[in-house]
Motif scaffolding. Structure first.
Motif, PDB file in Angstrom:
ATOM      1  N   ALA A  94     -12.891  27.392  -5.308  1.00 18.71           N
ATOM      2  CA  ALA A  94     -13.783  27.589  -6.450  1.00 18.71           C
ATOM      3  C   ALA A  94     -13.566  26.522  -7.529  1.00 18.71           C
ATOM      4  O   ALA A  94     -14.399  26.375  -8.423  1.00 18.71           O
ATOM      5  CB  ALA A  94     -13.565  28.979  -7.041  1.00 18.71           C
ATOM      6  N   TYR A 428     -11.516  36.611   9.166  1.00 15.02           N
ATOM      7  CA  TYR A 428     -12.489  36.795   8.075  1.00 15.02           C
ATOM      8  C   TYR A 428     -12.420  35.565   7.171  1.00 15.02           C
ATOM      9  O   TYR A 428     -11.348  35.236   6.650  1.00 15.02           O
ATOM     10  CB  TYR A 428     -12.120  38.069   7.305  1.00 15.02           C
ATOM     11  N   PHE A 431     -10.557  35.545   3.922  1.00 15.13           N
ATOM     12  CA  PHE A 431      -9.100  35.756   3.894  1.00 15.13           C
ATOM     13  C   PHE A 431      -8.349  34.494   4.315  1.00 15.13           C
ATOM     14  O   PHE A 431      -7.131  34.537   4.507  1.00 15.13           O
ATOM     15  CB  PHE A 431      -8.699  36.920   4.817  1.00 15.13           C
TER      16      PHE A 431
END
Ligand SMILES: Cc1cc2nc3c(=O)[nH]c(=O)nc-3n(C[C@H](O)[C@H](O)[C@H](O)COP(=O)(O)OP(=O)(O)OC[C@H]3O[C@@H](n4cnc5c(N)ncnc54)[C@H](O)[C@@H]3O)c2cc1C
Length: 474
Positions: A94, A428, A431
């Motif tokens: 991010a 996933y 994760f």
């Protein structure tokens, strides 16, 4: 003001003239934050304190037009670009070093439409923002288990939590999303409009553009649900976990039971002698009628001799935040995760051995219980292919002192290695830590090729690359 040095997509640097920044400021409803300016540190600080990056320029957006302006600048100047919503992702993509950061954390609106039972949600909303609004009307959509997580990143990666077995993944409840694509255009993605983009957004992470708003289906739930913890000594885990696995696999869709193995926190309902000792916690939530729930949790409550059993009606939005105190932002964190169809005895043994040697008091192993409605959607219906897993294990190591970095990451890697022979090989995407580039293809399995093709059409230059990156097909 002097020229601004900023990192490019190619990894070199370039300068932006003061006029360029001034013009951008003039076009925005939100704000530009340069290093040292108001909002700069808030925008670049994320949940995982392992990530400490300094973008060259932050655009703190307040709407889709701001996002278009930021994407246009990044595209025209070929700037390294990161997109931040809740800032919770373990990998820390991010935030970028030196490039342009699009910060969406100020865009938090959640609007419930009672007539259509839908919610329109901006990308900066956290799960708490969503739940508090939707639960005002006893409505919910499946989200995760930590209320400070961002709705945006969770949704784009797939999203699962306490109600997934009943209502599906978060993406199974996504009706549409508005997205600013790499050509700086705002488009809607849904089953009817840009259906290929809609398919890719549902699990494909931030690879395809900046989501400016999400539309979700809502389901009647709450305001109270039968939920709570049953706590056992770790010594009994070898005997109880195989029984738990059978209960979990046969459970009705309404019942979800996660396992948490860690040193006991000083919870008021635990005898003080147990505080700081290793325990195994069954965390249960029943998404349905209370009386049916009481029947469904009986086999779980009948296991062994628990230290504590505090399953009872709780407000759903409170239960959604039950693990928040263990998962506060600001600690150093590292994760390794596997998907499992079954947890055979040898896997259970490896997990218990690891819990006996937790590297820090805050480290833990989480085993999420999935399946149910999630498993009844075809693997190629959305970008998320891993629908046959029953359990998702997360080796979560968490600490405060940099000096413990290598011991903590080594512990998680060791457990990952020891359990790999029993896992499906998939993972996933949300994760995955930042050092797992080699697992991106595994995360998407049979859907990877189609994703790479859609990436080529929507983002051929890979402008959106600060993510678990899908390389565009040539
Ligand atoms: C303590 C904790 C508990 C968690 N529990 C669960 C859980 O129960 N279930 C679950 O499914 N997941 C869970 N997660 C994982 C979570 O889904 C991811 O961390 C998710 O990425 C968080 O979303 P965010 O908006 O906070 O992410 P951010 O860190 O802000 O973003 C992550 C990435 O998503 C992309 N992105 C974010 N916003 C946008 C946007 N608007 N448009 C385009 N791309 C975007 C970017 O590539 C960015 O790098 C948990 C994470 C933590 C830290």
């Amino acid at each position: 003001m002097t020229d601004l040095t900023i990192r490019t997509l190619e990894g070199s640097t370039k300068t932006l003239a003061p006029d360029t920044i001034a013009a951008l400021r003039g076009r925005l409803r939100g704000a530009v934050a340069l290093p040292g300016e108001d909002g700069y540190d808030a925008a670049r600080s994320i949940w995982n304190a392992m990530i400490d990056r300094r973008p060259g320029l932050v655009v703190r957006c307040l709407g889709a037009a701001d996002i278009i302006n930021a994407v246009k600048l990044a595209r025209d100047e070929r700037l390294l670009l990161a997109v931040r919503s809740g800032g919770h992702n373990i990998a820390g993509n991010a935030v970028c070093d030196g490039g342009l950061l699009i910060d969406l954390s100020l865009m938090k609106s959640v609007r419930v439409d009672l007539a259509s039972r839908t919610a329109r949600v901006e990308p900066g909303a956290t799960l708490a923002d969503f739940d508090k609004e939707a639960q005002g009307f006893a409505l919910a959509t499946p989200l995760g288990i930590n209320s400070t997580t961002g709705v945006a990143g969770l949704t784009l990666g797939g999203g699962f939590g306490w109600t997934t077995r009943k209502f599906g993944l978060t993406i199974d409840n996504l009706i549409s999303a508005d997205v600013v694509t790499a050509d700086a255009k705002l488009v809607r993605a849904s089953e009817k409009e840009n259906p290929d983009l809609f398919w890719a957004l549902r699990g494909g992470g931030g690879n395809f553009g900046v989501a400016t708003s999400f539309e979700f289906k809502l389901h009647p739930l709450g305001p109270e649900v039968l939920s709570g913890l049953v706590v056992h000594p770790l010594e009994t885990a070898g005997e109880l976990l195989p029984k738990f696995c059978r209960i979990a696999k046969e459970a009705p869709d309404e019942l979800t039971v996660w396992v948490v193995m860690r040193k006991a926190p000083s919870l008021p309902f635990l005898p003080t002698a147990w505080h700081g000792k290793e325990v195994m916690i069954f965390a249960a939530c029943y998404s349905g009628d209370m009386r049916e729930g009481e029947k469904a949790v009986k086999p779980l409550r009948a296991l062994g001799k628990p230290i504590a059993d505090v399953i009872s009606p709780h407000p759903f939005s409170g239960w959604q935040a039950a693990f928040d105190p263990l998962l506060t932002p600001g600690a150093r964190n590292y994760w390794k995760s596997h998907d499992f169809i079954d947890l055979p005895d040898a896997a259970i043994k490896a997990i218990i051995n690891a819990v006996r040697t937790l590297p820090t008091p805050e480290s833990e192993v989480f085993i999420a219980h999935v399946g149910g409605a999630m498993a009844r959607v075809a693997a190629n219906a959305t970008a998320w292919p891993n629908r046959d897993s029953h359990f998702i294990m997360n080796a979560h190591t968490r600490w405060r002192d940099k000096a413990q970095d290598s011991a903590c990451t080594a512990w998680a890697r060791q457990l990952f290695k020891a359990t790999a022979p029993f896992a499906t090989g998939s993972v996933y995407v949300n994760f995955m830590p930042e050092d797992e580039d080699d697992r991106v293809a595994n995360a998407y399995g049979t859907n990877y090729h189609r994703l790479a093709e859609i990436k080529r059409r929507y983002d051929p230059d890979n402008l959106f690359r600060m993510n678990q990156n899908i390389r565009p097909t040539k």
